[in-house]
Design a protein around this motif. Sequence first.
Motif, PDB file in Angstrom:
ATOM      1  N   GLU A 146      43.499  41.906  46.445  1.00 51.60           N
ATOM      2  CA  GLU A 146      43.302  43.472  46.839  1.00 51.60           C
ATOM      3  C   GLU A 146      41.892  44.025  46.992  1.00 51.60           C
ATOM      4  O   GLU A 146      41.624  44.996  47.582  1.00 51.60           O
ATOM      5  CB  GLU A 146      44.307  44.114  45.995  1.00 51.60           C
ATOM      6  CG  GLU A 146      43.793  44.295  44.355  1.00 51.60           C
ATOM      7  CD  GLU A 146      43.894  43.072  43.625  1.00 51.60           C
ATOM      8  OE1 GLU A 146      43.544  43.210  42.609  1.00 51.60           O
ATOM      9  OE2 GLU A 146      45.190  42.401  44.089  1.00 51.60           O
ATOM     10  N   LYS A 147      40.941  43.347  46.293  1.00 47.68           N
ATOM     11  CA  LYS A 147      39.509  43.654  46.296  1.00 47.68           C
ATOM     12  C   LYS A 147      38.585  42.825  47.293  1.00 47.68           C
ATOM     13  O   LYS A 147      37.476  42.877  47.262  1.00 47.68           O
ATOM     14  CB  LYS A 147      38.876  43.505  45.113  1.00 47.68           C
ATOM     15  CG  LYS A 147      39.483  44.454  43.776  1.00 47.68           C
ATOM     16  CD  LYS A 147      38.731  44.308  42.450  1.00 47.68           C
ATOM     17  CE  LYS A 147      39.431  45.461  41.480  1.00 47.68           C
ATOM     18  NZ  LYS A 147      38.660  45.274  40.227  1.00 47.68           N
ATOM     19  N   MET A 148      39.528  42.236  48.243  1.00 49.00           N
ATOM     20  CA  MET A 148      38.867  41.457  49.364  1.00 49.00           C
ATOM     21  C   MET A 148      38.120  40.287  48.817  1.00 49.00           C
ATOM     22  O   MET A 148      37.075  39.786  49.549  1.00 49.00           O
ATOM     23  CB  MET A 148      38.016  42.168  50.205  1.00 49.00           C
ATOM     24  CG  MET A 148      38.873  43.439  50.732  1.00 49.00           C
ATOM     25  SD  MET A 148      40.248  42.809  51.774  1.00 49.00           S
ATOM     26  CE  MET A 148      41.341  44.306  51.937  1.00 49.00           C
ATOM     27  N   ARG A 149      38.446  39.720  47.613  1.00 49.45           N
ATOM     28  CA  ARG A 149      37.592  38.619  47.083  1.00 49.45           C
ATOM     29  C   ARG A 149      38.606  37.423  47.445  1.00 49.45           C
ATOM     30  O   ARG A 149      39.793  37.315  47.208  1.00 49.45           O
ATOM     31  CB  ARG A 149      37.363  38.574  45.500  1.00 49.45           C
ATOM     32  CG  ARG A 149      36.602  39.877  45.089  1.00 49.45           C
ATOM     33  CD  ARG A 149      36.381  39.488  43.589  1.00 49.45           C
ATOM     34  NE  ARG A 149      35.847  38.714  43.078  1.00 49.45           N
ATOM     35  CZ  ARG A 149      34.609  38.415  43.040  1.00 49.45           C
ATOM     36  NH1 ARG A 149      33.634  39.210  43.448  1.00 49.45           N
ATOM     37  NH2 ARG A 149      34.003  37.232  42.457  1.00 49.45           N
ATOM     38  N   PRO A 150      37.882  36.251  47.822  1.00 49.38           N
ATOM     39  CA  PRO A 150      38.549  35.102  48.210  1.00 49.38           C
ATOM     40  C   PRO A 150      39.280  34.551  47.261  1.00 49.38           C
ATOM     41  O   PRO A 150      38.760  34.383  45.886  1.00 49.38           O
ATOM     42  CB  PRO A 150      37.345  34.212  48.610  1.00 49.38           C
ATOM     43  CG  PRO A 150      36.513  35.031  49.238  1.00 49.38           C
ATOM     44  CD  PRO A 150      36.524  36.203  48.342  1.00 49.38           C
ATOM     45  N   LEU A 151      40.593  34.052  47.145  1.00 49.09           N
ATOM     46  CA  LEU A 151      41.316  33.504  46.189  1.00 49.09           C
ATOM     47  C   LEU A 151      41.082  32.190  46.026  1.00 49.09           C
ATOM     48  O   LEU A 151      40.917  31.803  44.623  1.00 49.09           O
ATOM     49  CB  LEU A 151      42.912  33.459  46.461  1.00 49.09           C
ATOM     50  CG  LEU A 151      43.349  34.944  46.599  1.00 49.09           C
ATOM     51  CD1 LEU A 151      44.877  35.078  46.907  1.00 49.09           C
ATOM     52  CD2 LEU A 151      43.014  35.624  45.088  1.00 49.09           C
ATOM     53  N   THR A 152      40.289  31.345  46.821  1.00 53.01           N
ATOM     54  CA  THR A 152      39.567  29.982  46.709  1.00 53.01           C
ATOM     55  C   THR A 152      38.160  30.240  46.892  1.00 53.01           C
ATOM     56  O   THR A 152      37.940  30.942  47.934  1.00 53.01           O
ATOM     57  CB  THR A 152      40.472  28.919  47.590  1.00 53.01           C
ATOM     58  OG1 THR A 152      40.637  29.211  49.064  1.00 53.01           O
ATOM     59  CG2 THR A 152      41.795  28.770  47.242  1.00 53.01           C
ATOM     60  N   GLU A 153      37.506  29.618  46.101  1.00 53.91           N
ATOM     61  CA  GLU A 153      35.874  29.521  46.343  1.00 53.91           C
ATOM     62  C   GLU A 153      35.443  29.276  47.606  1.00 53.91           C
ATOM     63  O   GLU A 153      35.983  28.246  48.383  1.00 53.91           O
ATOM     64  CB  GLU A 153      35.316  28.772  45.371  1.00 53.91           C
ATOM     65  CG  GLU A 153      35.217  29.522  43.833  1.00 53.91           C
ATOM     66  CD  GLU A 153      34.399  28.660  42.873  1.00 53.91           C
ATOM     67  OE1 GLU A 153      33.932  27.659  43.337  1.00 53.91           O
ATOM     68  OE2 GLU A 153      34.336  29.197  41.638  1.00 53.91           O
TER      69      GLU A 153
END
Length: 172
Positions: A146-153
């Motif tokens: 939800e914070k637009m951070r990728p879930l996989t690096e």
Amino acid sequence: MSVTLHTSHGEIKIEVFCETVPTTAENFMALCASGAYDNCLFHRNIKGFMVQTGDPTGTGKGGQSIWGKPFADEVRSTLKFNSRGVVAMANSGPDTNKAQFFITYAKQPHLDTKYTIFGRVIDGVDTTLDSIRPFSHAQEKVAVNEKMRPLTEIRLERVEIHANPIAERKQE
């Protein structure tokens, strides 16, 4: 002048506008040469908008310019967010450039005059950039929270400098 970003998803080659935005180019090239961007996460990835990196802490709050303080914008009327693959400094308001930068996924005319554009993707826009776009349909590969951070690096593993006219001028 160009550099290649070697990422965990492939390569992105960028033309750097050294003559048009010399202060920003000097900062970017020196950070590239020093290894400051090595192993940085792409910590922000917004569908249809952009992907951002350049923070060694991976939080989106870090990164420093080569001068140890923010530097002024170099907004140019000739440089616009008029295509996919525009490369610009991230900031937190006017004249707050440090180390973080972003690459657009599409035209973003609302950003014109608000961010310093210092380059454009000249290779990898249809391969690597596509492979890191946020997941929303079959051709987009990376899920985000939800914070637009990728879930996989997604990592910027290293930067290869093809020519650095700024460093060459300083040696003369």
